[in-house]
Enzyme design. Structure first.
Site, mmCIF file in Angstrom:
data_model
loop_
_atom_site.group_PDB
_atom_site.id
_atom_site.type_symbol
_atom_site.label_atom_id
_atom_site.label_comp_id
_atom_site.label_asym_id
_atom_site.label_seq_id
_atom_site.Cartn_x
_atom_site.Cartn_y
_atom_site.Cartn_z
ATOM 1 N N ASN A 223 0.795 11.373 8.675
ATOM 2 C CA ASN A 223 -0.655 11.003 9.309
ATOM 3 C C ASN A 223 -1.606 12.411 9.683
ATOM 4 O OD1 ASN A 223 -0.293 8.028 9.465
ATOM 5 N ND2 ASN A 223 1.624 8.665 10.516
ATOM 6 N N LYS B 29 3.868 -6.695 4.026
ATOM 7 C CA LYS B 29 3.734 -5.416 3.665
ATOM 8 C C LYS B 29 3.415 -4.677 5.021
ATOM 9 C CE LYS B 29 0.353 -3.321 3.772
ATOM 10 N NZ LYS B 29 -0.599 -2.502 3.685
ATOM 11 N N THR C 212 -1.568 -1.577 8.536
ATOM 12 C CA THR C 212 -2.028 -2.793 8.068
ATOM 13 C C THR C 212 -0.754 -3.748 7.730
ATOM 14 O OG1 THR C 212 -3.545 -1.544 6.684
ATOM 15 C CG2 THR C 212 -4.098 -3.644 7.012
ATOM 16 N N GLU D 57 6.682 4.901 8.496
ATOM 17 C CA GLU D 57 6.349 5.981 8.013
ATOM 18 C C GLU D 57 7.503 7.253 9.119
ATOM 19 O OE1 GLU D 57 2.326 6.331 8.005
ATOM 20 O OE2 GLU D 57 1.880 5.752 6.022
ATOM 21 N N THR E 38 0.809 -1.163 -0.182
ATOM 22 C CA THR E 38 -0.126 -0.160 -0.005
ATOM 23 C C THR E 38 0.868 1.223 -0.041
ATOM 24 O OG1 THR E 38 -0.191 -0.284 2.509
ATOM 25 C CG2 THR E 38 -2.010 -0.991 0.829
#
Lengths: 395, 395
Positions: free
Chosen positions: A390, A172, A183, A267, A146
């Site tokens: 975010n 992932k 996720t 991230e 993703t």
């Protein structure tokens, strides 16, 4: 031959159009027949439809023929129609393979709350079926991505009793998906023979130390799934005893790297830090302490700032709820002690720790000096980029 | 007369030199005699020396004559010498007041791991004693500050049976103190008559809904302390029954505002958000769900980005460990429902929620639809400034 070739499996990774930018969004793993399969799933009480279905099927019997994954849409918080859609996905794959629906494991990842575009998806499954081959594992790994910035695929080999077994995996992570949450998916397959009766316990032990021992920000998604399939196509009788133990070590190493790849791709993250807690009275104690340290925003910002801020680590351990005596604790970075016997080890130690913290990967060790239990959690730093990614997504 | 005058108490706030920049660093509250006193302390296993001492004394009897606080040094992780220093502080104040050491509550806040500069501190206590008066409560409130950007003092009144009682309080938060962690202190005093036998339970109930219902980043310090003293100087018999209940309401309101002031002053924080969870089977359940939502970095970044990202809130609730049925949940922002009966309420609702999220203060409500328990936690957003303040401090 593809470096990710595994006897007994075929793969596909294609774009169906769920992702509008043309990136791969449907991944497929198919075994020659129904084979031993184990799954570990999210413990979130809010669970996506495919997870409910896949978990239930593996609880009935630890066998599967194929895994179908779509990215771009999580089929979570989608009510009764979501459950029906997950069943339709499994049924469509089963029809192609001429097997039962219950032999199909279904995973979805992506946006939550939106219904799956079923026509697009079913056409995509047809297309994936047409492209199945033994060479496309990397395409599969790419199709499950993703917000990942790189494709996560790994391969390992082990020779047992003169026979070489291959293990291949993809994962992932662990970014947030518009508009929602982290996720994690992990898929590992092998040509080694693992019995239906052993595979579940083996996979649970492996996941406890790997996919369940990483944290980005503590948020557990509705869709987290880790699946393991063993074709036995490399031949031989099902592994037992020492042979199974040696196989497990190799499986653990590969799965560990796949899970650390997720943290490496966090991230806004720039560091991969192992939080190793030892000397605990119980596994639950060392896991709780390691988790609390690994999740502390103050510890994570100190890691980001490369600041040997030992007080934050000791204080996080202390608030974990686990009983401990501050005067018995020993805190080290790699092999440099920074706090022991209730006191700071001084400026020289702090300088050496600071130089360790400049590295991209290192270990923070805390010894509770109570018992013989230990556990490691892999975490990352918390950066202003995490906030930007975010907070500012929609603005 | 000072707006913070309370019959039966005198105050001081001075600079002793612990803070090199001349800011006030010693605060003192003295009652005319030993009076009922209650304390709630950090649950961290790593506890500063003054907390260990003060907690032990209140456990023996719920009475105190004075509170001495220093800022600039937390006297935490300082081993045996730290314990001796806390005793010396209490003894020095007791000698001035011609009372017993056990009548003195001691609090410290600031840098951890460094020894208290005892000569400076004891000279400072002498100076504070010389300036004691009934008008200096705001100086006291200023002297307990560390990285707070404003002084937190509040006053309330209640008339019961023709007699007016006054309650005054001060708090300090909830920034990180170089080189370490969040440290919350709260002090509330009243001239109302509260009996030694009632004061502890009254204060525990109050703190559960106020100082123990706020979170900045989940880190609990080694020094957190909230103290409450009742002089009874306004006269009358100790409050009981309905009278005590009415007093408790006023105390709760004042303490609630003092605790929200801490969140309003959170490092990098720009929002004060109430997470109100209702419909739980037990208090523990609603508290756990509220805490998990309030601490989720994904929820906190969404609050910062003013993004109606309901999936993150539902997912955080779901991973709290509390059993729940997603199809029974109702999620609202103030009075706008955004998710109910397992589904999103649509774009129009989301737009209205977005406009609520532009405000500085609002409420996120989650109804579990299981029972009659409810609880609120006050939290703030997570911003890039938080990271900057806490990662870049030393660099």
């Amino acid at each position: 031959m593809s470096p990710y070739h595994v006897d007994g499996f075929m793969f596909a990774g294609i774009n169906s159009g769920i992702k509008k930018n043309g990136q791969l969004d449907i991944g497929l793993i198919v075994a020659e027949k129904s084979i031993p399969c184990a799954g570990v799933f999210t413990t979130n009480q809010v669970v996506a439809a495919p997870v409910i279905q896949s978990k239930k099927r593996l609880a009935e019997r630890a066998m599967a023929r194929a895994i179908i994954v779509n990215s771009g849409n999580a089929n979570a918080c989608t009510g009764e129609s979501g459950a029906a859609d997950a069943q339709t996905m499994a049924g469509h794959v089963a029809k192609h393979l001429n097997c039962e629906s219950r032999d199909i494991q279904v995973c979805s990842t992506g946006v939550i709350g939106a219904p799956l575009p079923m026509n697009t998806l079913l056409d995509g499954i047809d297309k994936a079926m047409d492209t199945l081959d033994q060479a496309s594992f990397f395409d599969f790994a790419e199709a499950i991505r993703t917000t990942d910035t790189f494709t996560k695929a790994r391969r390992a080999e082990i020779t047992i009793d003169g026979r070489t077994y291959c293990i291949v995996g993809a994962s992932k992570g662990a970014g947030m998906i518009h508009p929602d949450m982290a996720t994690m998916l992990g898929f590992v397959i092998t040509d080694a023979p693992i019995s239906e009766s052993d595979i579940d316990a083996l996979w649970r032990r492996t996941c406890q130390k790997t996919f369940n021992a990483i944290t980005i920000d503590g948020d557990t998604s509705t869709n987290d799934t880790a699946l393991f399939m063993a074709s036995g196509a490399a031949g031989g009788a099902p592994l037992v005893g020492d042979h199974l133990a040696r196989f497990e070590d190799t499986l653990l190493n590969l799965t560990s790297e796949l899970s650390k790849d997720i943290v490496r791709d966090a991230e806004g993250g720039t560091k991969l830090v192992e939080i190793a807690v030892s000397g605990g009275l119980s596994f639950n104690d060392v896991q709780t302490v390691a988790n609390t340290i690994a999740l502390s925003p103050l510890v994570k910002t100190a890691i980001h700032g490369e600041d040997p801020n030992w007080g934050r680590i000791i204080a996080a351990a202390g608030r974990s709820g686990v009983k401990m005596d501050p005067d018995q604790l020993t805190l080290s970075f790699d092999d440099i002690e920074l706090f022991s016997a209730g006191e700071w080890r001084g400026l020289e130690a702090e300088k050496r720790v600071h130089s360790i913290m400049l590295r991209n990967e290192y270990t923070i060790r805390l010894d509770l000096a109570q018992g013989d239990q230990s556990h490691s959690i892999y975490t990352c730093d918390l950066s202003a980029d995490y906030i930007r990614i975010n907070a500012d997504y929609r603005s």
